[in-house]
Design an enzyme around this catalytic site. Structure first.
Site, PDB file in Angstrom:
ATOM      1  N   ASN A  23      -9.757 -10.278 -14.829  1.00 52.07           N
ATOM      2  CA  ASN A  23      -8.133  -9.818 -14.170  1.00 52.07           C
ATOM      3  C   ASN A  23      -7.356  -9.348 -15.412  1.00 52.07           C
ATOM      4  O   ASN A  23      -5.651  -8.835 -15.181  1.00 52.07           O
ATOM      5  CB  ASN A  23      -7.264 -11.174 -13.479  1.00 52.07           C
ATOM      6  N   CYS A 116      -6.825  -8.943   3.308  1.00 51.33           N
ATOM      7  CA  CYS A 116      -8.371  -9.855   2.541  1.00 51.33           C
ATOM      8  C   CYS A 116      -8.820 -11.092   2.716  1.00 51.33           C
ATOM      9  O   CYS A 116      -7.746 -11.763   3.770  1.00 51.33           O
ATOM     10  CB  CYS A 116      -8.617  -9.526   1.078  1.00 51.33           C
ATOM     11  N   ARG A 121      -1.528  -9.925   1.745  1.00 51.29           N
ATOM     12  CA  ARG A 121      -1.854  -9.425   0.133  1.00 51.29           C
ATOM     13  C   ARG A 121      -0.876  -8.580   0.441  1.00 51.29           C
ATOM     14  O   ARG A 121      -1.073  -7.380   0.337  1.00 51.29           O
ATOM     15  CB  ARG A 121      -3.526  -8.817  -0.038  1.00 51.29           C
ATOM     16  N   PRO A 122       0.112  -8.051   0.563  1.00 51.38           N
ATOM     17  CA  PRO A 122       1.532  -7.728   0.585  1.00 51.38           C
ATOM     18  C   PRO A 122       1.525  -7.416  -0.498  1.00 51.38           C
ATOM     19  O   PRO A 122       1.424  -7.388  -1.496  1.00 51.38           O
ATOM     20  CB  PRO A 122       2.885  -8.381   1.448  1.00 51.38           C
ATOM     21  N   ASP A 124       4.762  -5.308  -1.330  1.00 53.41           N
ATOM     22  CA  ASP A 124       6.452  -5.691  -1.047  1.00 53.41           C
ATOM     23  C   ASP A 124       6.796  -5.046  -1.985  1.00 53.41           C
ATOM     24  O   ASP A 124       8.112  -4.522  -2.507  1.00 53.41           O
ATOM     25  CB  ASP A 124       7.018  -6.618   0.183  1.00 53.41           C
ATOM     26  N   LEU A 125       6.812  -6.536  -2.475  1.00 52.89           N
ATOM     27  CA  LEU A 125       7.125  -6.568  -4.484  1.00 52.89           C
ATOM     28  C   LEU A 125       6.988  -5.325  -4.906  1.00 52.89           C
ATOM     29  O   LEU A 125       8.107  -5.211  -5.930  1.00 52.89           O
ATOM     30  CB  LEU A 125       6.944  -8.082  -4.726  1.00 52.89           C
TER      31      LEU A 125
END
Ligand code: EPZ
Length: 417
Positions: A23, A116, A121-122, A124-125
């Site tokens: 990550n 997923c 898992r939007p 928008d931010l």
């Protein structure tokens, strides 16, 4: 697709070096697109998600060559500004390339990463932030078409939630924006700090990484650099779980203890003895652990959601009951049903899971549904009587480098077939 066969009952011993952080590698590979020449990224783990990021870089016209655990990336000759749906669907976090492509090309075309195994898992931010930075965004049948003819401009962005991906995307987009960008309620994960270390070494001007407010002064251009990725704290927590559930003593090398500030005390309270010395951790587990105290997942520096599944595997055999509260993702207990097939006593209700420790687990055939859930099943199988079969390794390979080889090197009976 390969299956994983695990014969439980072996105690683990020996030492293993923790791989580089997935990550951290992924956003840094995306960020190389903003640095307009060659970067060398060291300690990149061999993972399918990293392979996907390399495929995206090559699709964009960049060169990316692996030399062992180093990736040499040259983004001088970037030729295109869109990522095809097939690649977007291969890895949800490919949205992390949006900020980089916008910063470099002032336009971008991707498709929605889509839901997923963990939930919706939007994004928008991410998109709201880019609109504030002067990007026009059209969403059309799953396509996201972005353009900023005048280039990106700095903006004040208050995140409604300290989203890791949104924080990273905004930072990458802001490093060449005109003016100053201030992110408040930013995510504070170590991977954000690692990304900013890389970008500042490329000539960016970012202050406050790892804190709740990050200030980015736009610069005219960035150059490449060489960077070594931090160790993977979630893989470290998974290996700690493997040692704890098998009553073993092992040594993890290349661990950054401060990245595990919310994890180490839990293992100590459960009865493990943990010794830390310059980049290494030794963990010594008792024959039977006491149950963890309640575990609530929260943004860093709280308990990481990615470690919830591996620690749930440990709790199935502990003495007492452990309560988990999963506050980050709405659907992250798929491993619970599979753990009960091993004889575990796990009940879930919405965001809460209650695990009543049992004395024995028994092998079974299990289905994997997501990356950390797969790790949970593998950890539990290490302590189950008999041979457990996990139906696919495709999720595990997204985040764990050579999982079976690593476990065999510690004395576990694990085969990939
Ligand atoms: C990153 O995902 C990690 N992935 C995840 O690790 C990790 O679980 C997560 O951060 C939380 O720590 C990578 O870094 C590649 P978020 P990300 O944006 O960025 C909601 C693993 O196993 N949200 O912090 O997608 C979202 O739905 C993976 O290695 C919005 O509502 O996580 C979720 O509920 C799994 N709108 C919460 O925020 C947005 O625009 C946290 O998401 C973005 C997010």
């Amino acid at each position: 697709m390969a299956k994983l066969l695990i014969e439980g009952g072996n105690r683990l011993r020996g030492e293993v070096t923790v791989q580089g952080s997935k990550n951290s590698t992924l956003p840094i590979l995306a960020a190389t697109v903003v640095a307009e020449d060659e970067s060398v990224i060291h300690n990149c783990p061999h993972l399918s998600d990293v392979d996907t990021a390399v495929k995206i870089l090559r699709f964009l016209g960049c060169s990316a060559t692996r030399c062992g655990t180093s990736l040499v990336v040259d983004t001088k000759s970037i030729t295109c500004d869109h990522i095809p749906d097939s690649l977007m669907r291969e890895m949800r976090s490919s949205i992390i390339f949006l900020g980089a492509i916008l910063a470099r090309c002032k336009k971008a075309r991707l498709t929605f990463p889509g839901g997923c195994e963990l939930g919706a898992r939007p994004i928008d931010l991410h998109l709201d932030a880019f609109r504030r930075m002067g990007v026009t965004i059209r969403e059309h049948h799953g396509d996201i078409i972005c353009f900023a003819d005048k280039g990106l401009r700095g903006a004040n962005i208050a995140l409604a939630f300290p989203s890791v991906g949104a924080t990273e995307n905004i930072i990458i987009a802001a490093v060449k924006a005109k003016g100053t960008t201030v992110i408040t309620n930013a995510a504070r994960e170590p991977e954000i700090e690692d990304l900013c270390t890389y970008l500042n070494a490329c000539g960016a001007d970012i202050r406050g990484a790892g804190e709740g407010t990050i200030v980015i002064e736009g610069v005219d251009s960035l150059h490449g650099t060489s960077h070594t990725v931090i160790p993977d704290r979630i893989v470290a927590a998974t290996l700690m779980s493997a040692a704890a559930v098998t009553g073993s003593d092992i040594v993890l090398k290349g661990v950054v203890a401060s990245h595990l500030g919310a994890v180490i005390p839990l293992f100590e309270e459960a009865g493990c003895d943990i010794q830390l010395s310059s980049g290494a951790m030794s963990i010594s587990a008792p024959q039977r652990l006491k149950a963890f105290p309640m575990i609530r997942t929260t943004p860093y520096p709280g308990f990481p959601t990615d470690a919830q599944a591996p620690l749930m595997a440990v709790s199935t055999l502990a003495q007492g009951t452990t309560v988990f509260v999963e506050n980050i993702f709405e659907n992250r207990y798929k491993h619970a049903g599979e753990l009960t097939r091993l004889g575990a006593k796990v009940k879930t209700e919405g965001r809460v899971a209650v695990v009543e420790g049992v004395r024995e687990l028994y092998s079974s055939s299990l289905q994997a549904y997501d990356l950390r859930g797969s790790a949970s099943l593998a950890v539990a199988a290490l302590a189950a009587q008999g041979v457990t079969v996990i139906d696919t390794t495709k999720y595990l390979e997204r985040g764990y480098e050579d999982f079976d080889g690593t476990m065999r090197s510690l004395g576990a009976d694990v085969k990939m077939i």
